[in-house]
Design a protein around this motif. Structure first.
Motif, short mmCIF file in Angstrom:
data_model
loop_
_atom_site.label_atom_id
_atom_site.label_comp_id
_atom_site.label_asym_id
_atom_site.label_seq_id
_atom_site.Cartn_x
_atom_site.Cartn_y
_atom_site.Cartn_z
N THR A 691 -70.45 -28.10 11.88
CA THR A 691 -69.98 -26.71 11.84
C THR A 691 -70.82 -25.86 12.79
OG1 THR A 691 -69.24 -26.92 9.56
CG2 THR A 691 -69.61 -24.69 10.39
N ILE A 692 -70.18 -25.24 13.75
CA ILE A 692 -70.88 -24.38 14.72
C ILE A 692 -70.26 -22.99 14.68
CG2 ILE A 692 -71.60 -24.09 17.11
CD1 ILE A 692 -71.13 -27.06 17.56
N PHE A 693 -71.09 -22.00 14.36
CA PHE A 693 -70.67 -20.60 14.36
C PHE A 693 -71.18 -19.92 15.63
CE2 PHE A 693 -70.69 -20.44 9.44
CZ PHE A 693 -69.37 -20.84 9.41
N ALA A 694 -70.31 -19.15 16.29
CA ALA A 694 -70.76 -18.31 17.40
C ALA A 694 -71.34 -17.03 16.81
CB ALA A 694 -69.59 -17.98 18.32
N LEU A 695 -72.65 -16.86 16.95
CA LEU A 695 -73.32 -15.65 16.46
C LEU A 695 -73.58 -14.79 17.68
CD1 LEU A 695 -74.48 -14.46 13.80
CD2 LEU A 695 -76.66 -15.43 14.45
N THR A 696 -72.70 -13.80 17.90
CA THR A 696 -72.71 -13.11 19.19
C THR A 696 -72.32 -11.65 19.08
OG1 THR A 696 -71.68 -13.09 21.39
CG2 THR A 696 -70.33 -13.89 19.58
N ALA A 697 -72.75 -10.89 20.10
CA ALA A 697 -72.35 -9.48 20.18
C ALA A 697 -71.08 -9.29 20.98
CB ALA A 697 -73.48 -8.66 20.82
N VAL A 698 -70.55 -10.36 21.57
CA VAL A 698 -69.29 -10.27 22.33
C VAL A 698 -68.15 -10.02 21.36
CG1 VAL A 698 -67.66 -11.53 23.77
CG2 VAL A 698 -70.11 -11.76 24.18
N THR A 699 -67.31 -9.01 21.65
CA THR A 699 -66.24 -8.65 20.72
C THR A 699 -64.86 -8.55 21.37
OG1 THR A 699 -66.70 -6.32 21.07
CG2 THR A 699 -67.77 -7.37 19.20
N LEU A 700 -64.80 -8.63 22.71
CA LEU A 700 -63.48 -8.46 23.35
C LEU A 700 -62.56 -9.62 23.01
CD1 LEU A 700 -64.31 -7.08 26.88
CD2 LEU A 700 -63.38 -5.86 24.93
N GLU A 701 -61.33 -9.27 22.57
CA GLU A 701 -60.40 -10.29 22.09
C GLU A 701 -59.95 -11.25 23.18
OE1 GLU A 701 -60.76 -7.47 20.78
OE2 GLU A 701 -60.86 -7.99 18.68
N ASP A 702 -60.00 -10.77 24.50
CA ASP A 702 -59.54 -11.69 25.53
C ASP A 702 -60.44 -12.92 25.65
OD1 ASP A 702 -59.79 -9.04 25.83
OD2 ASP A 702 -59.72 -9.00 27.99
N LYS A 703 -61.66 -12.86 25.09
CA LYS A 703 -62.60 -13.99 25.18
C LYS A 703 -62.40 -14.97 24.03
CE LYS A 703 -65.53 -11.96 28.34
NZ LYS A 703 -66.05 -12.57 29.55
N MET A 704 -61.63 -14.61 23.02
CA MET A 704 -61.54 -15.45 21.82
C MET A 704 -61.02 -16.85 22.13
SD MET A 704 -62.95 -13.75 19.60
CE MET A 704 -63.39 -12.08 19.15
N HIS A 705 -60.08 -16.97 23.08
CA HIS A 705 -59.56 -18.29 23.39
C HIS A 705 -60.64 -19.20 23.95
CE1 HIS A 705 -59.40 -16.38 27.34
NE2 HIS A 705 -59.37 -17.60 27.87
N GLU A 706 -61.67 -18.60 24.62
CA GLU A 706 -62.77 -19.39 25.16
C GLU A 706 -63.59 -20.02 24.03
OE1 GLU A 706 -65.17 -17.28 27.97
OE2 GLU A 706 -63.44 -16.38 28.98
N PHE A 707 -63.78 -19.27 22.93
CA PHE A 707 -64.53 -19.80 21.78
C PHE A 707 -63.76 -20.97 21.16
CE2 PHE A 707 -66.05 -15.30 21.79
CZ PHE A 707 -67.36 -15.57 22.14
N ASP A 708 -62.44 -20.81 21.05
CA ASP A 708 -61.62 -21.90 20.48
C ASP A 708 -61.69 -23.16 21.35
OD1 ASP A 708 -60.82 -20.34 18.36
OD2 ASP A 708 -59.03 -19.59 19.39
N GLU A 709 -61.56 -22.96 22.66
CA GLU A 709 -61.58 -24.11 23.57
C GLU A 709 -62.93 -24.81 23.56
OE1 GLU A 709 -60.46 -22.48 27.31
OE2 GLU A 709 -58.36 -22.17 26.74
N ALA A 710 -64.02 -24.04 23.40
CA ALA A 710 -65.36 -24.64 23.39
C ALA A 710 -65.59 -25.49 22.14
CB ALA A 710 -66.42 -23.55 23.49
N GLY A 711 -64.90 -25.16 21.04
CA GLY A 711 -65.04 -25.94 19.82
C GLY A 711 -65.78 -25.26 18.69
N PHE A 712 -65.89 -23.92 18.72
CA PHE A 712 -66.52 -23.20 17.61
C PHE A 712 -65.62 -23.22 16.39
CE2 PHE A 712 -68.79 -21.24 21.19
CZ PHE A 712 -70.10 -21.28 20.72
N ASP A 713 -66.23 -23.27 15.20
CA ASP A 713 -65.46 -23.23 13.96
C ASP A 713 -65.12 -21.80 13.57
OD1 ASP A 713 -65.42 -26.11 12.73
OD2 ASP A 713 -67.42 -25.84 13.56
N ASP A 714 -66.01 -20.84 13.90
CA ASP A 714 -65.78 -19.44 13.54
C ASP A 714 -66.71 -18.57 14.37
OD1 ASP A 714 -64.76 -17.22 12.32
OD2 ASP A 714 -64.95 -18.02 10.29
#
Length: 743
Positions: A691-714
């Motif tokens: 389980t890997i959580f992205a703990l980040t200050a980035v909030t722009l929704e256009d970046k969310m697909h990058e988190f999914d592609e990288a393999g973050f769980d949440d």
């Protein structure tokens, strides 16, 4: 005697026959007049559908009938309509000839009503040719005749054209005055198409006079009327006008959005025009005409075959062939010219539109990048400020330190709220706010908001009153979080501007059909109120009543802008009623659907739930380059008796995961070396279950697909709410424990 009787009978028969013939003639004329009327009506229908060729055919048929019975009035009307049709398809010279014929007949008959219509069309024609002096003279004459004939409903179209001419002449004040006259008259006569056009063009005039905000409001009002009326031309003009005004107002994102809509509508209009006015359509028309002419000539030949006159036959056929070839040659020549001019005009227009769209896109990207950078840089240190402040407050500080720590907490919370407000406005403007409808208890929701804000109200010596309609259902399906946010903003606003007074919160139904309700929420106060001149701008971003009010009462001036945006997303409307020194009432209306109440779920304490788990072998990896943030996250985990390791870069995180067994990784995104995204991608090549959580200050929704592609769980956004953080951890740890116990 018998001979006398015979003459009398003969006379009576002759007289009766004459009367009968006269009666038949009168009937024939009436029938033909009716046919003229019907043919003109059919022509009007064809013109409205865009079938200009059939419209012209019908008018010419009607004209032939009118000439045959010497119906001068109808001839004048038909010439006017033919002129208008020719003007519509850009045959200006032919249109002038037809309108001149019409005016001559109408002046001869003293037919002032139809003469005024002819003058009005001719004025518009001269305006299209930029012959503004002639145009204004004809329009003035038309208006005078309409006024003399008491035809008030005909005047708005004339004043609208006059106003547009003055707008073209850059006489913006005169144009504005004429547009306003048109708006008043059009409303009075229920002429919504003219009203829509006048509002949109008045928006242009106001923009030129420097009043962008009012210009946008009027143009938008005109656009909404155009949409209701399904007026394609006005919708298209509205989009283009709003794009231009927003660009002048430096709101490039909105300008880009409306420009895109204009381009789409322009394409659809061009398709319609091509279907009706294209060279192919004209060629088809001429071909059909020539075929009919050829058939006539062929019949003449067949009629003359009995004479066996070969020379005549040859002559007629030769004439027919030459005529057809000449017409086709002329048609092709004209069509090539038309196509060339049209292509050049379209290419120029497309080049301008593409350039404008590129500028708008660049402005939008620049804004998004700026927000991404600034919010990340602000939220990262804020995580440290709010985290450390909360820890110090929990570690039994001295009485002298508590006020300072509370002030620090307040400042941190205020700054975080401000950042979140900016982000939310950006999301609203970009249409990225999504609805999350759930079943909730509306009465309890509003009570909770009032209760939560009651302490702030008491600090200002304000008494809150809550009134929920007695027979109104309590449970509805809707986005309760957005409703709460709206209420918190509006009630908080009332508390801020009310001292030693009262606030009334009312909820009641104004309409319902079955389970679908339209509810009105009212927030009334008897505070300082808002002046009339300030009320128009209250829902704009960064708008407070004045600089003095901003300094005295605080606030970012973003709350009401957010409220308006959220209410529009909920498909509702908001209104404002206020008087300086007497108070303010905000009331908004939104649709909600009634649903029966279900079993209530109690809020869980996830921190206690974690302590009930077997956490002896639980291990967490913190990947964070900021030393203060490392310490804060570690302390939060240690308070829950959870063990953790810390690394400060992506390469070290990959090595740690290879060497150790972790239950959860808390991965920062922006770090020296490889980023958290790259580190996670590498980890996923050899461990897909971790389980890997992205703990980040980035909030722009256009970046969310990058988190999914990288393999973050949440994703856990910093600064985070501790209960949200605890909930995500508990869900993962509980799931892991259940999986382990099943083996």
């Amino acid at each position: 005697m018998s001979q006398t009787k015979y003459y009398i009978v003969a006379f009576l028969i002759s007289f009766s026959c004459a009367l009968f013939a006269q009666s038949n003639d009168i009937e024939d004329i009436d029938v033909l007049k009716m046919r003229i009327k019907n043919t003109i009506a059919q022509s009007d229908l064809d013109r409205e559908r865009g079938d200009y060729f059939n419209a012209k055919d019908n008018l010419e048929s009607a004209l032939d009938i009118a000439v045959s019975i010497d119906d001068k009035k109808s001839q004048g009307i038909i010439h006017t309509k033919i002129g208008k049709l020719q003007f519509t398809v850009n045959e200006y010279n032919k249109a002038l000839v037809s309108l001149t014929k019409a005016a001559g007949i109408q002046r001869e008959l003293n037919d002032d009503v139809n003469l005024a219509i002819t003058y009005s069309i001719r004025g518009t024609l001269h305006a299209s040719k930029k012959e503004y002096k002639d145009a204004l003279e004809y329009l003035k004459s038309a208006k005078t005749l309409f006024e003399e004939e008491d035809l008030e409903n005909k005047i708005p179209e004339v004043t609208l054209t006059q106003a547009k001419i003055h707008l073209s002449l850059k006489d913006y004040k005169t144009a504005k005055a004429l547009f306003e006259n048109t708006i008043v008259s059009a409303k009075k006569n229920n002429q919504n198409t003219i009203l829509s056009n006048a509002l949109i063009y008045n928006g242009k005039a106001l923009d030129k006079l420097g009043n962008n905000k009012q210009g946008i409001a009027l143009a938008d009002e005109g656009l909404q009327i155009a949409k209701a009326e399904k007026s394609v031309e006005n919708i298209n003009e509205g989009y283009l006008t709003l794009s231009a005004i927003y660009e002048n107002d430096k709101n490039f994102e909105q300008a880009h959005d409306y420009l895109q809509k204009h381009v789409q509508f322009s394409d659809s209009i061009l398709n319609i025009e091509r279907a009706n006015l294209s060279p192919e359509k004209r060629a088809e028309r001429i071909s059909t005409y020539n075929a009919a002419e050829f058939q006539k000539l062929k019949k003449q030949v067949e009629d003359q075959e009995s004479d066996s006159n070969l020379a005549k036959i040859t002559t007629i056929l030769s004439i027919a062939l030459i005529t057809i070839l000449s017409l086709l040659t002329l048609s092709l020549y004209k069509n090539n010219n038309i196509r060339l001019k049209s292509n050049n005009m379209l290419q120029e227009k497309n080049d301008d539109l593409i350039e404008a769209m590129k500028k708008a896109e660049l402005a939008s990207k620049t804004k998004a990048n700026f927000l991404s950078t600034v919010t990340h840089e602000l939220r990262t240190p804020l995580y440290a400020v709010t985290g450390l402040t909360n820890m110090l407050l929990e570690e039994e500080p001295s009485e002298k330190q508590i006020p300072h720590l509370k002030s620090l907490k307040f400042s941190g919370d205020y700054l975080l709220t401000f950042i979140n407000d900016i982000l939310q406005i950006n999301k609203i403007e970009a249409n990225k706010v999504e609805l999350d409808p759930v079943l909730f208890n509306l009465k309890t929701k509003v009570e909770n908001v009032c209760s939560a804000l009651n302490n702030s109200a008491l600090d200002n010596n304000v008494i809150m009153h809550y009134d929920y309609q007695k027979d109104l259902p309590e449970t509805f399906i809707g986005d309760n979080l957005k409703i709460s946010q709206i209420l918190i903003n509006l009630i908080g606003n009332s508390i801020k501007f009310t001292k030693d007074g009262d606030i009334w919160v009312r909820v009641y139904s104004i309409a319902n059909k079955g389970n679908d309700y339209t509810l009105r929420f009212e927030i009334e106060d008897n505070g300082i109120g808002i002046s009339k001149e300030k009320q128009d701008n209250m829902f704009e971003s960064f708008s407070q009543g004045s600089i003095q009010i901003n300094r005295k009462y605080g606030g970012t001036g973003l709350g009401l802008s957010i409220v308006k945006g959220l209410i529009e997303i909920l498909k509702g409307k908001i209104y404002l009623k206020s008087e300086l020194g007497k108070g303010t009432t905000f009331f908004f209306e939104i649709p909600l659907t009634y649903a029966p109440e279900t079993v209530k779920i109690e809020k869980e304490d996830y921190s206690k739930n974690i302590s009930k788990l077997d956490i002896s072998n639980i291990k967490i990896l913190i990947v964070e380059d900021n030393k203060i943030n490392q310490m804060i996250t570690k302390k939060i985990l240690n308070k829950m008796n959870l063990e953790c390791d810390i690394v400060d870069n992506g390469e070290a995180a990959v090595e740690k995961v290879k060497e150790n067994t972790y239950n959860v990784v808390l991965m920062d995104i922006h770090m020296p070396g490889i980023s958290g995204l790259e580190a996670t991608k590498i980890i996923r090549t050899f461990d897909k279950e971790l389980t890997i959580f992205a703990l980040t200050a980035v909030t722009l929704e256009d970046k969310m697909h990058e988190f999914d592609e990288a393999g973050f769980d949440d994703i856990i956004s910093k600064p985070f709410k501790q209960e949200d953080f605890e909930k995500k951890l508990y869900e993962v740890l509980a799931a892991n424990q259940n999986t382990a116990s099943s083996f």
